[in-house]
Structures are given as C-alpha cells and as structure tokens.
Design a protein around this motif. Structure first.
Motif, PDB file in Angstrom:
ATOM      1  N   SER A   1       1.046  -1.694  -0.161  1.00 49.32           N
ATOM      2  CA  SER A   1      -0.017   0.082  -0.220  1.00 49.32           C
ATOM      3  C   SER A   1       1.332   1.845   0.072  1.00 49.32           C
ATOM      4  O   SER A   1       1.597   1.136   1.156  1.00 49.32           O
ATOM      5  CB  SER A   1      -0.900   0.115   1.230  1.00 49.32           C
ATOM      6  OG  SER A   1      -2.095   1.397   1.344  1.00 49.32           O
TER       7      SER A   1
ATOM      8  N   GLU B   1       1.007   5.482   0.475  1.00 54.42           N
ATOM      9  CA  GLU B   1       0.135   6.230   0.378  1.00 54.42           C
ATOM     10  C   GLU B   1       0.851   7.573   0.334  1.00 54.42           C
ATOM     11  O   GLU B   1       1.942   8.008   1.161  1.00 54.42           O
ATOM     12  CB  GLU B   1      -0.571   6.025   1.517  1.00 54.42           C
ATOM     13  CG  GLU B   1      -1.356   7.224   1.625  1.00 54.42           C
ATOM     14  CD  GLU B   1      -2.515   7.431   3.272  1.00 54.42           C
ATOM     15  OE1 GLU B   1      -2.988   8.288   3.864  1.00 54.42           O
ATOM     16  OE2 GLU B   1      -1.791   6.577   3.297  1.00 54.42           O
ATOM     17  N   ASP B   2       0.602   8.798  -0.999  1.00 53.91           N
ATOM     18  CA  ASP B   2       0.979  10.288  -1.592  1.00 53.91           C
ATOM     19  C   ASP B   2       2.797  10.469  -0.903  1.00 53.91           C
ATOM     20  O   ASP B   2       2.926  10.521   0.181  1.00 53.91           O
ATOM     21  CB  ASP B   2       0.749  10.661   0.183  1.00 53.91           C
ATOM     22  CG  ASP B   2       0.813  12.499   0.375  1.00 53.91           C
ATOM     23  OD1 ASP B   2       1.422  13.291  -1.269  1.00 53.91           O
ATOM     24  OD2 ASP B   2       1.318  12.654   1.105  1.00 53.91           O
TER      25      ASP B   2
ATOM     26  N   ASP C   1       3.020  12.565  -5.610  1.00 53.16           N
ATOM     27  CA  ASP C   1       1.494  12.030  -5.095  1.00 53.16           C
ATOM     28  C   ASP C   1       1.133  10.539  -5.782  1.00 53.16           C
ATOM     29  O   ASP C   1       0.033  10.567  -5.886  1.00 53.16           O
ATOM     30  CB  ASP C   1       1.084  13.386  -5.855  1.00 53.16           C
ATOM     31  CG  ASP C   1       1.043  14.671  -5.338  1.00 53.16           C
ATOM     32  OD1 ASP C   1       0.991  14.792  -4.117  1.00 53.16           O
ATOM     33  OD2 ASP C   1       0.376  15.598  -5.887  1.00 53.16           O
TER      34      ASP C   1
ATOM     35  N   THR D   1      -0.738   7.795  -5.338  1.00 54.53           N
ATOM     36  CA  THR D   1      -0.885   6.494  -3.867  1.00 54.53           C
ATOM     37  C   THR D   1      -1.921   5.290  -4.698  1.00 54.53           C
ATOM     38  O   THR D   1      -1.929   5.373  -5.769  1.00 54.53           O
ATOM     39  CB  THR D   1      -2.376   7.997  -3.678  1.00 54.53           C
ATOM     40  OG1 THR D   1      -1.836   8.203  -2.601  1.00 54.53           O
ATOM     41  CG2 THR D   1      -3.270   6.475  -2.181  1.00 54.53           C
TER      42      THR D   1
ATOM     43  N   ASP E   1      -2.443   0.881  -4.163  1.00 59.32           N
ATOM     44  CA  ASP E   1      -2.090  -0.219  -3.630  1.00 59.32           C
ATOM     45  C   ASP E   1      -2.042  -1.665  -4.326  1.00 59.32           C
ATOM     46  O   ASP E   1      -2.475  -1.351  -5.645  1.00 59.32           O
ATOM     47  CB  ASP E   1      -3.543  -1.108  -3.289  1.00 59.32           C
ATOM     48  CG  ASP E   1      -4.036  -0.208  -2.027  1.00 59.32           C
ATOM     49  OD1 ASP E   1      -3.024   0.235  -1.362  1.00 59.32           O
ATOM     50  OD2 ASP E   1      -5.312  -0.162  -1.556  1.00 59.32           O
TER      51      ASP E   1
ATOM     52  N   GLY F   1       5.846  10.729   2.710  1.00 58.70           N
ATOM     53  CA  GLY F   1       4.232   9.441   2.552  1.00 58.70           C
ATOM     54  C   GLY F   1       4.905   8.142   3.179  1.00 58.70           C
ATOM     55  O   GLY F   1       5.946   8.022   3.735  1.00 58.70           O
ATOM     56  N   THR F   2       3.897   6.868   2.813  1.00 62.28           N
ATOM     57  CA  THR F   2       4.162   6.013   2.707  1.00 62.28           C
ATOM     58  C   THR F   2       4.097   4.609   2.607  1.00 62.28           C
ATOM     59  O   THR F   2       2.777   5.141   1.434  1.00 62.28           O
ATOM     60  CB  THR F   2       3.021   5.496   4.381  1.00 62.28           C
ATOM     61  OG1 THR F   2       3.437   6.833   5.507  1.00 62.28           O
ATOM     62  CG2 THR F   2       3.056   4.440   4.834  1.00 62.28           C
TER      63      THR F   2
END
Length: 254
Positions: A10, A12-13, A26, A28, A30, A63-64
C-alpha cells in the motif's frame, strides 16, 4: 480485516526525490495479494526509482509504504530487514555472482538467512532450479549459459526463500522475443503455483499485456501517476493522450 484483505503493498502520498529534485509526487495505490502489477512509463519517469523505494533501498521524501499492512519506515532496521526477507528481487541484469555456480548462487540466501543443514539446502536449490526449467544445470556458471537462462537462474535465487512478494526490474530486457515470452510464461506459472504477488517494472508492451492484471503509468511531464487499471482497458479507453501514445507506441498522441 483478515490478512487476505490487506493489500500486499500500500502506497500513500509518496514523493520520490533526490534533494530538491522531485522524480515523482502524489503516488497513491495498492497492490493486491496475488496479482501481477506492472509499473510502466517512458525512460526517466522514475520506474526503477519507485521500485527501489518499494524494496527498501531508498527512503521516500514523503509518504508511506506499507508491506502487508506494516509501514516499512516505521520499523527499526532489524524489523525492516526481517520483513524484506519475505520479498525477492530479480534485477535487470540478473546480478548473479560470476564466480559461483548456479547452485551456489541460489544457495546463498538460504545459507545467509536460514539454519537449514547443507543437505536440505541442496534439495531446495535443486527444486528451485527445476521450477525455472534449469534442472541439471546446477554446476554451470553464469557465463556458460544464455541470457534467458541467466534470468531464470536469477529468478530461482529470488524465490529461494519462498517470498510473499516478488519484484522484477525489466525482466525481459535484453532477451530475444522467444526467450522473453518464455520468461513471461514462467512468471505466470510461478504466480499461479506459489500464489505470489508480483510487481514488474517494464517497458515491454507485449509482456505487460500478457502478464499484468493491472498497470500504473508514471508520467514524466506531470511527475505523477496518471493511469491505473488493466492494461488492455487503459489502451482501449485511455485516460489521457500520453497513456494512449505509450500503450499503442504511436509517435504522436491522437
């Protein structure tokens, strides 16, 4: 949420940058359990840079990244290393040790990361090489076999520890069309037999359309992702002209 409901990866950002130079921003998306997910885009779009972030070689500027629900950079180094042992990587050039036999190359991660006795390691090495069609080539060195066979040997090493997730960096690069299609078939077989999630960086359209369940497009001009979905659907109903141009190899957007 059951483990099977948690995405394999996953993001994200996510921002990919080297100092003040932003490669992509940016991001994002899965990657679902058990799917083959392609990362595509033109030269210099950041495909391999994104891959290096996903396998923990580079830390994101923002982000992650979560692997099976766990944030990769919230762990300490020991935890992160343990997590990444459940992944395997096939590098673009194969990255086999030229001084070692194929068996020794495949055995290396088993020797480094398990306490298995040599007899069990030998058995597993033979099994992994057989899975990629290299039974009987255990004593060969990389320079003694073809480029396609080298890629398959590197794949055998990548699956040595039975990873949950496999990463491929341009797996068909440098291969003749027949060897490339054989490798595509092997990737599909491994996904189906081992129930492994596979992330592929590729510019090979035939390979992308053959193996990928979904594909992500990185746009070098806007420095972000501009498409995500099944490759054939993105080709037939493109979200923007550059995606259409890439997936049809046209010289100019329609």
């Amino acid at each position: 949420m059951s483990p099977s409901d948690v995405p394999a990866i996953s993001v994200e950002d996510l921002t990919l940058a080297f100092g003040s130079f932003v490669v992509m921003r940016d991001l994002t998306f899965d990657v679902e359990q058990g799917e083959i997910f392609a990362i595509m885009g033109g030269s210099g779009s950041g495909k391999s840079t994104l891959l290096k972030h996903l396998i923990g070689l580079l830390r994101p500027s923002q982000g992650t990244i979560r692997i099976e629900g766990r944030a990769l950079w919230d762990m300490d180094e020991a935890e992160r290393s343990a997590m990444l042992r459940h992944t395997g990587v096939l590098y673009q050039k194969g990255a086999l040790w030229s001084s070692m036999t194929l068996a020794e190359n495949v055995a290396l991660p088993l020797q480094e990361h398990t306490d298995l006795p040599p007899s069990d390691i030998d058995r597993l090495v033979s099994l992994k090489l057989a899975l990629v069609g290299l039974r009987g080539f255990e004593s060969f060195r990389p320079h003694e076999i073809s480029g396609g066979m080298q890629k398959r040997a590197a794949l055998a090493r990548a699956i040595a520890l039975d990873p949950n997730i496999l990463f491929f960096d341009e797996p068909t690069s440098g291969l003749d069309p027949v060897s490339a299609r054989r490798l595509d078939d092997l990737i599909l077989q491994l996904r189906d037999s081992l129930d492994t999630t596979i992330v592929v960086v590729s510019h090979d359209l035939e390979s992308i359309f053959t193996i990928a369940d979904r594909a992500l497009y990185l746009d070098i001009e806007t420095k972000t992702m501009t498409a995500l979905g099944p490759p054939a659907a993105l080709r037939d109903d493109p979200p923007n002209p550059r995606v259409q141009q890439f997936l049809t190899r046209s010289l100019e957007p329609a």
